[in-house]
Motif scaffolding. Structure first.
Motif, PDB file in Angstrom:
ATOM      1  N   UNK A  91      48.107  30.365   4.649  1.00 41.58           N
ATOM      2  CA  UNK A  91      49.347  30.002   4.194  1.00 41.58           C
ATOM      3  C   UNK A  91      49.375  28.690   3.290  1.00 41.58           C
ATOM      4  N   UNK A  92      48.346  28.230   2.805  1.00 39.24           N
ATOM      5  CA  UNK A  92      47.931  27.186   1.816  1.00 39.24           C
ATOM      6  C   UNK A  92      47.031  27.609   0.817  1.00 39.24           C
ATOM      7  N   UNK A  93      47.316  26.885  -0.285  1.00 42.66           N
ATOM      8  CA  UNK A  93      46.263  27.218  -1.450  1.00 42.66           C
ATOM      9  C   UNK A  93      46.234  25.656  -2.179  1.00 42.66           C
ATOM     10  N   UNK A  94      44.987  25.354  -2.433  1.00 41.96           N
ATOM     11  CA  UNK A  94      44.983  24.117  -3.312  1.00 41.96           C
ATOM     12  C   UNK A  94      44.877  24.461  -4.621  1.00 41.96           C
ATOM     13  N   UNK A  95      45.679  23.331  -5.306  1.00 46.20           N
ATOM     14  CA  UNK A  95      45.420  23.474  -6.977  1.00 46.20           C
ATOM     15  C   UNK A  95      44.588  22.095  -7.307  1.00 46.20           C
ATOM     16  N   UNK A  96      43.567  22.678  -8.184  1.00 48.51           N
ATOM     17  CA  UNK A  96      42.740  21.355  -8.702  1.00 48.51           C
ATOM     18  C   UNK A  96      42.856  21.509 -10.176  1.00 48.51           C
ATOM     19  N   UNK A  97      42.990  20.656 -10.903  1.00 49.39           N
ATOM     20  CA  UNK A  97      43.190  20.818 -12.272  1.00 49.39           C
ATOM     21  C   UNK A  97      41.559  20.773 -13.075  1.00 49.39           C
ATOM     22  N   UNK A  98      41.625  21.685 -14.071  1.00 47.95           N
ATOM     23  CA  UNK A  98      40.329  21.864 -14.598  1.00 47.95           C
ATOM     24  C   UNK A  98      39.729  20.537 -15.147  1.00 47.95           C
ATOM     25  N   UNK A  99      40.431  19.457 -15.486  1.00 54.27           N
ATOM     26  CA  UNK A  99      39.622  18.097 -15.933  1.00 54.27           C
ATOM     27  C   UNK A  99      39.171  17.505 -14.600  1.00 54.27           C
ATOM     28  N   UNK A 100      39.836  17.677 -13.632  1.00 60.34           N
ATOM     29  CA  UNK A 100      39.337  17.068 -12.382  1.00 60.34           C
ATOM     30  C   UNK A 100      38.152  17.875 -11.612  1.00 60.34           C
ATOM     31  N   UNK A 101      37.982  19.191 -12.045  1.00 61.16           N
ATOM     32  CA  UNK A 101      37.090  19.994 -11.451  1.00 61.16           C
ATOM     33  C   UNK A 101      35.601  19.189 -12.187  1.00 61.16           C
ATOM     34  N   UNK A 102      35.885  19.199 -13.471  1.00 65.25           N
ATOM     35  CA  UNK A 102      34.662  18.501 -14.164  1.00 65.25           C
ATOM     36  C   UNK A 102      34.373  17.307 -13.853  1.00 65.25           C
TER      37      UNK A 102
ATOM     38  N   UNK B 179      46.241  24.051 -14.851  1.00 63.88           N
ATOM     39  CA  UNK B 179      46.130  23.828 -16.183  1.00 63.88           C
ATOM     40  C   UNK B 179      45.006  24.402 -16.992  1.00 63.88           C
ATOM     41  N   UNK B 180      44.722  25.622 -16.689  1.00 61.93           N
ATOM     42  CA  UNK B 180      43.387  26.145 -17.320  1.00 61.93           C
ATOM     43  C   UNK B 180      43.769  26.069 -18.877  1.00 61.93           C
ATOM     44  N   UNK B 181      42.735  25.773 -19.742  1.00 60.07           N
ATOM     45  CA  UNK B 181      42.814  25.870 -20.935  1.00 60.07           C
ATOM     46  C   UNK B 181      42.961  24.469 -21.666  1.00 60.07           C
ATOM     47  N   UNK B 182      43.230  23.530 -20.885  1.00 61.02           N
ATOM     48  CA  UNK B 182      43.781  22.134 -21.578  1.00 61.02           C
ATOM     49  C   UNK B 182      42.537  21.077 -21.085  1.00 61.02           C
ATOM     50  N   UNK B 183      41.696  21.431 -20.323  1.00 56.49           N
ATOM     51  CA  UNK B 183      40.544  20.438 -19.638  1.00 56.49           C
ATOM     52  C   UNK B 183      39.050  20.343 -20.379  1.00 56.49           C
ATOM     53  N   UNK B 184      39.244  20.908 -21.599  1.00 57.26           N
ATOM     54  CA  UNK B 184      37.776  21.064 -22.388  1.00 57.26           C
ATOM     55  C   UNK B 184      36.956  22.005 -21.505  1.00 57.26           C
ATOM     56  N   UNK B 185      37.639  23.288 -21.376  1.00 49.38           N
ATOM     57  CA  UNK B 185      37.038  24.177 -20.296  1.00 49.38           C
ATOM     58  C   UNK B 185      35.438  24.389 -20.732  1.00 49.38           C
ATOM     59  N   UNK B 186      34.873  24.021 -19.548  1.00 51.76           N
ATOM     60  CA  UNK B 186      33.338  24.444 -19.321  1.00 51.76           C
ATOM     61  C   UNK B 186      33.266  25.752 -18.808  1.00 51.76           C
ATOM     62  N   UNK B 187      32.985  26.794 -19.931  1.00 46.35           N
ATOM     63  CA  UNK B 187      33.227  28.043 -19.310  1.00 46.35           C
ATOM     64  C   UNK B 187      31.869  28.391 -18.297  1.00 46.35           C
ATOM     65  N   UNK B 188      30.932  27.786 -18.650  1.00 46.36           N
ATOM     66  CA  UNK B 188      29.739  28.350 -17.773  1.00 46.36           C
ATOM     67  C   UNK B 188      29.977  27.890 -16.247  1.00 46.36           C
ATOM     68  N   UNK B 189      30.778  26.609 -16.354  1.00 40.99           N
ATOM     69  CA  UNK B 189      31.226  25.958 -14.933  1.00 40.99           C
ATOM     70  C   UNK B 189      32.212  26.976 -14.301  1.00 40.99           C
TER      71      UNK B 189
END
Ligand code: C2E
Ligand code: MG
Ligand code: MG
Ligand code: MG
Length: 277
Positions: free
Chosen positions: A147-158, A181-191
């Motif tokens: 019933x829950x999903x957690x959202x983590x922004x790309x920049x915070x993942x890095x 916010x995929x595509x805004x956090x200087x995506x590290x694609x391998x990550x």
């Protein structure tokens, strides 16, 4: 600051930096008061499951109606809360609100219980018992982890080195996770390819101009392909026109979120919109 603490000469006036720091401290203490005084609110924005045309879930978004300034953007006060540790109790408040909203939704006999997608900051992921306490709250309310999903922004993942472990813990418990916010956090694609997300939320910047420009449409198409390659469902943020929704349908995007589908609003209004009030 030195002035406030009594360390500086009394005739020394505050510099611009000091004034900004004081304003920040003031806003922080007001945020703490708002939290304690029950003046923070959760709004819900519907997430459309494009293939079925049904509302599959809602994103929980925090709202603060400041006594002097009126509504303040979460972009401002969440950043502030992250700098201090206030994000931890603020985050707990949102988790609790989300769970009580789910309990209400279930009691209104909604045909299928929607999922609530909750934004979490890296600082919250560092709390060792985040997942455990979420599971306990869900258990107490007899709600499934799905019933829950957690959202983590790309920049915070890095920013946070142990995301993979947290994602594994979520997966083991049945809690789904979205990359925001995929595509805004200087995506590290391998990550990205190494991390297993259930959903990837494509930032609204990539939806701008897809109706007109073939270049924007090709970019979006490429990003959707990238998301699909990771095995995640794609969600497009900021859908405002029927033409954009049509493009998403054509590209095989699973979920749409935006003003076209519905604005963020209090639980009671979200229920009304679903005929479950
Ligand atoms: P987000 O997670 O990417 O949330 C989506 C934002 O897009 C929301 O802004 C939403 O109101 C806005 N939005 C939705 N549809 C449309 C549309 O069609 N057009 C446009 N122009 N905007 C749309 P909001 O509510 O101001 O939140 C901003 C950010 O603050 C969020 O971005 C999220 O990163 C953060 N945030 C909000 N609530 C929380 C929270 O409870 N915890 C944490 N950690 N962060 C939060
Ligand atoms: Mg979000
Ligand atoms: Mg987002
Ligand atoms: Mg955003």
């Amino acid at each position: 600051l030195a002035t406030l603490q009594g360390g500086a000469a009394p005739d020394q006036s505050l510099g611009t930096d000091d004034a900004a720091a004081v304003a920040k401290i003031r806003l922080e203490s007001q945020l703490r008061e708002a939290l304690d005084g029950g003046r923070l609110q959760m709004h819900l924005q519907p997430l459309l499951d494009i293939p079925t045309g049904k509302i599959a879930g809602y994103e929980a978004l925090i709202r603060w109606d400041h006594p002097e300034r009126g509504p303040i953007s979460p972009l401002e006060f969440i950043t502030l809360a992250e700098e201090t540790s206030l994000i931890v109790p603020v985050g707990q408040f949102m988790l609790q609100e989300a769970i009580s909203a789910l309990v209400t939704m279930r009691s209104r006999g909604m045909a299928q219980l929607p999922f609530l997608s909750i934004n979490v900051s890296a600082r919250q992921l560092r709390e060792a018992d985040l997942i455990q306490s979420l599971l306990e709250r869900l258990g107490d309310a007899a709600l499934p982890a799905s019933a829950v999903k957690l959202e983590i922004t790309e920049s915070q993942v890095l920013d946070y080195p142990h995301t993979a472990e947290v994602l594994d813990a979520c997966r083991a418990a049945g809690i789904r996770v979205a990359l925001d916010d995929f595509g805004t956090g200087f995506s590290n694609l391998s990550h990205l390819s190494a991390l297993a997300f259930d959903t990837v939320k494509i930032d609204q910047a990539f939806l701008r101009g897809v109706e007109g420009s073939s270049r924007a449409a090709m970019m979006l198409d490429a990003i959707v392909g990238l998301v699909r390659a990771t095995g995640a469902d794609a969600l497009a943020e900021g859908v405002e026109t029927p033409e954009q929704l049509q493009t998403l349908r054509r590209l095989g995007v699973r979920y749409a979120q935006g003003y076209l589908i519905g604005k963020p609003e209090p639980l009671a209004r979200a229920l009304q919109a679903q005929g479950a009030a």
